[in-house]
Design an enzyme around this catalytic site. Structure first.
Site, PDB file in Angstrom:
ATOM      1  CG  HIS A 320      -2.068   0.945   1.085  1.00  0.00           C
ATOM      2  ND1 HIS A 320      -1.975   2.285   1.371  1.00  0.00           N
ATOM      3  CD2 HIS A 320      -3.322   0.731   0.648  1.00  0.00           C
ATOM      4  CE1 HIS A 320      -3.137   2.852   1.117  1.00  0.00           C
ATOM      5  NE2 HIS A 320      -3.972   1.938   0.669  1.00  0.00           N
ATOM      6  CG  ASP A 378      -8.650  -4.512  -2.654  1.00  0.00           C
ATOM      7  OD1 ASP A 378      -9.835  -4.405  -2.320  1.00  0.00           O
ATOM      8  OD2 ASP A 378      -8.010  -3.616  -3.216  1.00  0.00           O
TER       9      ASP A 378
HETATM   10  N1  CMC Z   1       4.242  -7.530  -4.680  1.00  0.00           N
HETATM   11  C1  CMC Z   1       5.583  -7.490  -4.840  1.00  0.00           C
HETATM   12  N2  CMC Z   1       6.332  -6.384  -4.709  1.00  0.00           N
HETATM   13  C2  CMC Z   1       5.690  -5.251  -4.398  1.00  0.00           C
HETATM   14  C3  CMC Z   1       4.294  -5.192  -4.217  1.00  0.00           C
HETATM   15  C4  CMC Z   1       3.568  -6.386  -4.358  1.00  0.00           C
HETATM   16  N3  CMC Z   1       2.233  -6.398  -4.186  1.00  0.00           N
HETATM   17  N4  CMC Z   1       3.914  -3.936  -3.915  1.00  0.00           N
HETATM   18  C5  CMC Z   1       5.039  -3.193  -3.929  1.00  0.00           C
HETATM   19  N5  CMC Z   1       6.105  -3.992  -4.214  1.00  0.00           N
HETATM   20  C6  CMC Z   1       7.517  -3.570  -4.261  1.00  0.00           C
HETATM   21  C7  CMC Z   1       7.814  -2.796  -5.546  1.00  0.00           C
HETATM   22  O1  CMC Z   1       8.277  -3.641  -6.577  1.00  0.00           O
HETATM   23  C8  CMC Z   1       8.849  -1.820  -5.076  1.00  0.00           C
HETATM   24  O2  CMC Z   1      10.087  -2.486  -5.042  1.00  0.00           O
HETATM   25  P1  CMC Z   1      11.454  -1.667  -5.354  1.00  0.00           P
HETATM   26  O3  CMC Z   1      11.557  -0.615  -4.287  1.00  0.00           O
HETATM   27  O4  CMC Z   1      12.518  -2.695  -5.270  1.00  0.00           O
HETATM   28  O5  CMC Z   1      11.290  -1.088  -6.720  1.00  0.00           O
HETATM   29  C9  CMC Z   1       8.450  -1.496  -3.627  1.00  0.00           C
HETATM   30  O6  CMC Z   1       7.714  -2.644  -3.183  1.00  0.00           O
HETATM   31  C10 CMC Z   1       7.590  -0.247  -3.481  1.00  0.00           C
HETATM   32  O7  CMC Z   1       6.518  -0.370  -4.407  1.00  0.00           O
HETATM   33  P2  CMC Z   1       5.886   0.857  -5.179  1.00  0.00           P
HETATM   34  O8  CMC Z   1       5.178   0.354  -6.386  1.00  0.00           O
HETATM   35  O9  CMC Z   1       6.929   1.910  -5.378  1.00  0.00           O
HETATM   36  O10 CMC Z   1       4.850   1.373  -4.095  1.00  0.00           O
HETATM   37  P3  CMC Z   1       3.591   2.273  -4.368  1.00  0.00           P
HETATM   38  O11 CMC Z   1       3.313   2.963  -3.090  1.00  0.00           O
HETATM   39  O12 CMC Z   1       3.816   3.122  -5.568  1.00  0.00           O
HETATM   40  O13 CMC Z   1       2.448   1.221  -4.735  1.00  0.00           O
HETATM   41  C11 CMC Z   1       0.660  -0.305  -4.586  1.00  0.00           C
HETATM   42  C12 CMC Z   1       1.469   0.784  -3.861  1.00  0.00           C
HETATM   43  C13 CMC Z   1      -0.602  -0.607  -3.770  1.00  0.00           C
HETATM   44  C14 CMC Z   1       0.233   0.201  -5.963  1.00  0.00           C
HETATM   45  C15 CMC Z   1       1.528  -1.577  -4.723  1.00  0.00           C
HETATM   46  O14 CMC Z   1       1.898  -2.055  -3.451  1.00  0.00           O
HETATM   47  C16 CMC Z   1       0.842  -2.676  -5.521  1.00  0.00           C
HETATM   48  O15 CMC Z   1       0.882  -2.674  -6.755  1.00  0.00           O
HETATM   49  N6  CMC Z   1       0.136  -3.650  -4.812  1.00  0.00           N
HETATM   50  C17 CMC Z   1      -0.649  -4.662  -5.488  1.00  0.00           C
HETATM   51  C18 CMC Z   1      -1.993  -4.080  -5.914  1.00  0.00           C
HETATM   52  C19 CMC Z   1      -2.938  -3.911  -4.732  1.00  0.00           C
HETATM   53  O16 CMC Z   1      -3.123  -4.800  -3.921  1.00  0.00           O
HETATM   54  N7  CMC Z   1      -3.597  -2.735  -4.695  1.00  0.00           N
HETATM   55  C20 CMC Z   1      -4.631  -2.445  -3.698  1.00  0.00           C
HETATM   56  C21 CMC Z   1      -4.264  -1.309  -2.788  1.00  0.00           C
HETATM   57  S1  CMC Z   1      -5.378  -1.218  -1.367  1.00  0.00           S
HETATM   58  C22 CMC Z   1      -6.928  -0.857  -2.041  1.00  0.00           C
HETATM   59  C23 CMC Z   1      -7.034   0.556  -2.509  1.00  0.00           C
HETATM   60  O17 CMC Z   1      -6.955   1.469  -1.678  1.00  0.00           O
HETATM   61  O18 CMC Z   1      -7.232   0.746  -3.705  1.00  0.00           O
END
Ligand code: CMC
Length: 443
Positions: A320, A378
């Site tokens: 998240h 989720d």
């Molecule tokens: N599985 C594997 N690695 C992950 C995941 C994951 N679900 N989420 C983040 N990472 C890694 C990512 O690869 C990155 O690694 P590095 O620093 O080495 O590049 C690091 O963790 C930080 O990730 P980010 O993408 O920079 O973080 P963000 O804050 O931009 O993204 C997120 C947050 C929710 C989009 C992401 O965690 C994700 O894609 N999760 C899966 C989708 C999901 O479950 N979304 C629902 C969110 S809760 C409901 C809502 O409010 O909508």
């Protein structure tokens, strides 16, 4: 260019405001600091460009507060979520969705009389204009219900002209009621249309969640009685998704609204944004992923893929932007999943087993610990919704109908802000500098 920003705490008695001082090419600029009721201080850079001729750079808004808000507070490090100060765990356990709607919209818990009036008003707005049925029928029958919802909600501005004037506080109020009341009807109709069953009209003798279940699952050919336990679980899912401060879809609603767009157009924009798998679409993607994993012995393979930088796969329902600890909504959702499956007599559900084992193995893995990736709301919601009988394509529409009150509360709050300006981000331009046009034959 020297760019230096540091905090100063003014100690003189006349002025105790905090400022940050920016030093840029030898000149200094005082930037006011605002302190919230709770949470980190905010450096006010609104006059920075006018004074210093520079922009700030923050793609994804990881450090930028785009507005003031008194609705929802999240402490991502501690896993705290408060609506108007009330913890989400208490609201999910002791309150119910329409009461939480009132709280989000008006700032305080209602008296018994206020609650009754609010519930009656919402209930009286649940039907949609009959002519809108034709609009549904224009979609391909296999349309995703989210596609239908984006279109139909946007089209509400073509049906409800008497609640599109954003400068009229009464019209804003009516639009709010209409959206909260009609969204379950629209989501249920999108579902019925996608499976080729007749639309079911709302019933005013049922509570909000029971009415939605009835519109989704009853058919004219036989009686359908809503199970109160499932209705309670449904209501809790609505409550857990009601608002989440300045997330992507809420910010989309605020940005659309900042131009003066009508409420139905703004909420349609929010629905469109919510659909993405990184946001509300994650519940569908998560259940599809759990099904794809299928059995616990395949979990290590998927965890390895999630950690592989060359593989775009991510564990859906994990991670998240704000929570760097347990998502407090996920804790309640997990309990709910156990309760609902138990009550439905679904024992040893293989997907629930995969989910629990995946959670356990991921949390023990240093990759997820280091990146502070925890299950989010989720991760477990899809298991409950599937057990209730919803197909995966309905998961995100259910999120959208639940979040509508959050979008509307934030929209109303924004419109009552006297400092409201159109949202207009700046950019770091990396394209070509000015050059002369070249005739096609000379290229
Ligand atoms: N599985 C594997 N690695 C992950 C995941 C994951 N679900 N989420 C983040 N990472 C890694 C990512 O690869 C990155 O690694 P590095 O620093 O080495 O590049 C690091 O963790 C930080 O990730 P980010 O993408 O920079 O973080 P963000 O804050 O931009 O993204 C997120 C947050 C929710 C989009 C992401 O965690 C994700 O894609 N999760 C899966 C989708 C999901 O479950 N979304 C629902 C969110 S809760 C409901 C809502 O409010 O909508």
């Amino acid at each position: 260019m020297i760019f230096m920003l540091h905090h100063l705490e003014r100690t003189d008695m006349a002025d105790t405001r905090k400022t940050a001082t920016l030093t840029l090419d030898g000149k200094t600029y005082d930037l006011p600091i605002h302190s919230p009721t709770v949470g980190p201080d905010v450096v006010d850079i609104r006059k920075l460009y006018a004074q210093a001729g520079v922009f700030t750079y923050d793609p994804g808004f990881t450090s930028t507060a785009a507005c003031d808000s008194a609705i929802t507070f999240i402490d991502g490090e501690e896993g705290v979520l408060l609506h108007r100060g009330y913890p989400i765990g208490q609201l999910a356990a002791d309150s119910h969705y329409l009461e939480v709607c009132y709280l989000l919209l008006y700032g305080e818990l209602p008296s018994a009389e206020q609650l009754e009036l609010f519930e009656t008003t919402v209930t009286k707005h649940t039907m949609i204009h009959e002519q809108m049925h034709n609009f549904f029928r224009g979609f391909r029958r296999d349309a995703h219900p989210m596609a239908t919802m984006v279109g139909v909600v946007g089209a509400m501005s073509a049906f409800y002209h008497d609640s599109t004037d954003i400068n009229d506080t009464w019209q804003r109020e009516v639009a709010s009621f209409r959206l909260i009341a009609k969204m379950p009807t629209i989501a249920a109709m999108a579902y019925k249309y996608s499976i080729g069953q007749p639309f079911v009209y709302p019933r005013n003798d049922l509570d909000y969640a029971s009415n939605f279940l009835n519109m989704c699952f009853s058919v004219p050919a036989e009686d359908y009685v809503v199970d109160p336990i499932l209705a309670r679980a449904m209501d809790r899912i609505f409550t857990l998704h009601a608002d989440h401060e300045q997330n992507a879809s809420t910010s989309t609603v605020r940005l659309a609204s900042s131009s003066g767009a009508n409420p139905f157009a703004c909420i349609a924009a929010g629905i469109a944004c919510l659909w993405g798998p990184a946001h509300g679409g994650a519940n569908q993607a998560c259940l599809e992923m759990l099904n794809e994993i299928g059995t616990v012995d395949r979990i290590p393979e998927f965890i390895a893929r999630a950690k592989d930088k060359d593989d775009p796969f991510r564990l859906m329902g994990f991670g998240h932007r704000v929570y760097k600890n347990f998502d407090p909504r996920a804790t309640v959702m997990k309990q709910s999943a156990d309760e609902v499956l138990e009550l439905l007599g679904i024992h040893n559900n293989p997907i629930l087993q995969v989910a629990k084992e995946l959670e356990r193995e991921a949390l023990e893995d240093p990759y997820f610990a280091e990146k502070k990736l925890f299950p989010n709301v989720d991760f477990y919601s899809g298991i409950i919704l599937e057990a209730m009988g919803f197909p995966t394509s309905m998961f995100t529409p259910i999120f959208a109908l639940s979040r509508t009150v959050g979008w509307i509360s934030q929209w109303k709050e924004q419109l009552s802000d006297p400092d409201l300006k159109i949202g207009r981000p700046r950019q770091l331009y990396t394209g070509a500098t000015a050059r002369d046009y070249v005739e096609v034959e000379d290229r």
